[in-house]
Design an enzyme around this catalytic site. Structure first.
Site, mmCIF file in Angstrom:
data_model
loop_
_atom_site.group_PDB
_atom_site.id
_atom_site.type_symbol
_atom_site.label_atom_id
_atom_site.label_comp_id
_atom_site.label_asym_id
_atom_site.label_seq_id
_atom_site.Cartn_x
_atom_site.Cartn_y
_atom_site.Cartn_z
ATOM 1 N N GLY A 59 0.772 -1.235 0.000
ATOM 2 C CA GLY A 59 0.000 0.000 0.000
ATOM 3 C C GLY A 59 0.802 1.282 0.000
ATOM 4 C CG MET A 60 4.599 1.975 1.755
ATOM 5 S SD MET A 60 6.374 1.840 2.117
ATOM 6 C CE MET A 60 6.354 2.202 3.888
ATOM 7 N N GLY A 61 2.803 2.343 -2.539
ATOM 8 C CA GLY A 61 2.914 2.882 -3.896
ATOM 9 C C GLY A 61 4.035 2.233 -4.680
ATOM 10 C CE LYS A 62 5.648 -3.178 -2.202
ATOM 11 N NZ LYS A 62 4.376 -2.806 -1.516
ATOM 12 C CD GLU A 83 1.044 -7.765 -6.378
ATOM 13 O OE1 GLU A 83 1.605 -7.737 -5.275
ATOM 14 O OE2 GLU A 83 -0.050 -7.214 -6.607
ATOM 15 C CD GLN A 125 2.481 -15.527 4.142
ATOM 16 O OE1 GLN A 125 1.608 -14.667 4.118
ATOM 17 N NE2 GLN A 125 3.590 -15.412 3.418
ATOM 18 N NE ARG A 222 -2.816 -4.075 -5.987
ATOM 19 C CZ ARG A 222 -1.506 -4.151 -5.732
ATOM 20 N NH1 ARG A 222 -1.041 -5.104 -4.954
ATOM 21 N NH2 ARG A 222 -0.683 -3.279 -6.254
#
Length: 376
Positions: A59-62, A83, A125, A222
């Site tokens: 959620g940072m903007g990567k 991803e 995971q 997402r």
């Protein structure tokens, strides 16, 4: 004391034998060293590759920043490895991300036990981590030695990855442990599966004020994702500890020597923005190692069981060689892109191992993107 001639002769014989043995070993080593030197010279003539792993809390903007950076280059000299959303949602399992968030929500609401949640989370995971780990293994034979960063010519190819394997095999499991939905034993099981760190592993972590981070996360869409502020705080905390851990290890820190400085059992420290390599070596209590002073991992005498200590040795070995950079995301998308571009000038390239490695790597990256890059 009596002197025995036979002993003197034996001593002289042994000395001569040792001398001949050293000589023979030196002679035997010469061709091998010459071969190694030749291989190094040949490798140094190979094209160079720059691998950049854009990582950090979600959620940072990567992704936006990365796509803007990739758009600056031509199709042949910069390739984006996204991803693996299709794998997470379709190929590896059905709706893995929704399953993770739903399981955490049900645990938080008391609908399921921590044990039941841990079973689901651990399985999920594994699904999240598989594409990263196998891609790393496929690329590994093509990665040679580091070519350095200062005054290096532009690389023949730049690979921009949306996350490194440690995201799924370390950071998110550790955050789920802080959330109560994964056991520390499971986290260390994932740690044991982290692939060896390849030369030239450049990892970009992010810094963004928490309120701005929450705002950005709330606005993005997402599949299967929920706005979980507790999880956001946990993953921010883990990535801050990750940056500290790399600095701690590269500054000469040894978790085995400093283990006694951790008092009591694991109490997760408050989160902080990741810091660059500048400044003093962090205390072990400000690293990931502090998370594993947990009762479940300790023998009756208070020491870690050996199997868990060995897992921490693996963790140290994997993190120490990484080149970590911090990107300030508290700016416009174009500003983030330009800041990332500036960071790449100080990153470490590697030589590839064969003349055909560059086109092979391009093909592998594009196959990954076509098959797994977007959910169908």
């Amino acid at each position: 004391m009596a002197s025995y001639p036979c002993h003197q002769h034996a001593s002289a014989f042994d000395q001569a034998a040792r001398s001949r043995g050293h000589s023979n070993r030196r002679t035997a080593l010469r061709p091998r060293r010459q071969q190694e030197a030749t291989e190094v010279r040949l490798e140094q003539k190979m094209p160079t590759l720059l691998r950049v792993y854009i990582d950090g809390p979600h959620g940072m903007g990567k992704t936006t920043t990365t796509q803007l950076l990739v758009a600056l280059g031509s199709r042949d000299d910069i390739v984006y490895v996204p991803e693996p959303m299709t794998y997470w949602q379709v190929l590896g399992a059905s709706e893995t991300i929704a399953n993770i968030y739903t399981t955490q929500h049900r645990l938080d609401q008391g609908e399921i036990s921590a044990g039941d949640a841990a079973v689901v989370m651990t399985s999920a995971q594994i699904t999240m981590g598989m594409p990263y780990a196998v891609t790393d293994a496929v690329l590994a034979p093509h990665i040679g030695g580091e070519a350095g960063s200062s005054h290096a010519p532009p690389p023949a190819l730049t690979l921009i990855f949306d996350r490194h394997p440690i995201a799924a095999l370390l950071c998110y499991p550790a955050a789920r442990y802080l959330m109560g939905s994964m056991t520390p034993q499971a986290v260390l099981a994932f740690v044991a599966l982290i692939p060896p760190t390849l030369p030239g592993t450049n990892i970009v972590l992010g810094a963004l004020p928490e309120d701005r981070h929450i705002d950005r996360l709330a606005k993005r869409q997402r599949p299967g994702e929920r706005l979980d502020l507790a999880m956001l705080a946990a993953i921010r905390r883990v990535y801050g500890l990750l940056a500290n851990t790399v600095r701690y290890l590269q500054g000469g820190g040894s978790w085995r020597e400093d283990w006694g400085q951790l008092s009591g059992t694991a109490v997760p420290p408050q989160g902080a923005e990741p810091q660059s390599n500048a400044g003093p070596r962090p205390h072990i209590g400000d690293t990931l190692f502090t998370l594993f002073r947990a009762p479940e991992l300790l023998a009756p005498n208070g020491d870690l069981y050996n199997v868990f200590a060995w897992a921490l040795d693996v963790l140290a070995k994997r993190l120490r060689p990484m080149h970590v950079f911090i990107l300030d995301y508290d700016q416009s998308p174009a500003g983030c892109r330009d800041a990332l571009l500036q960071l790449t000038s100080g990153m470490v390239q590697t030589h590839v191992t064969t003349p055909g490695s560059i086109p092979t790597i391009c093909d592998l990256a594009r196959m990954f993107a076509r098959e797994m890059g977007e959910a169908n």
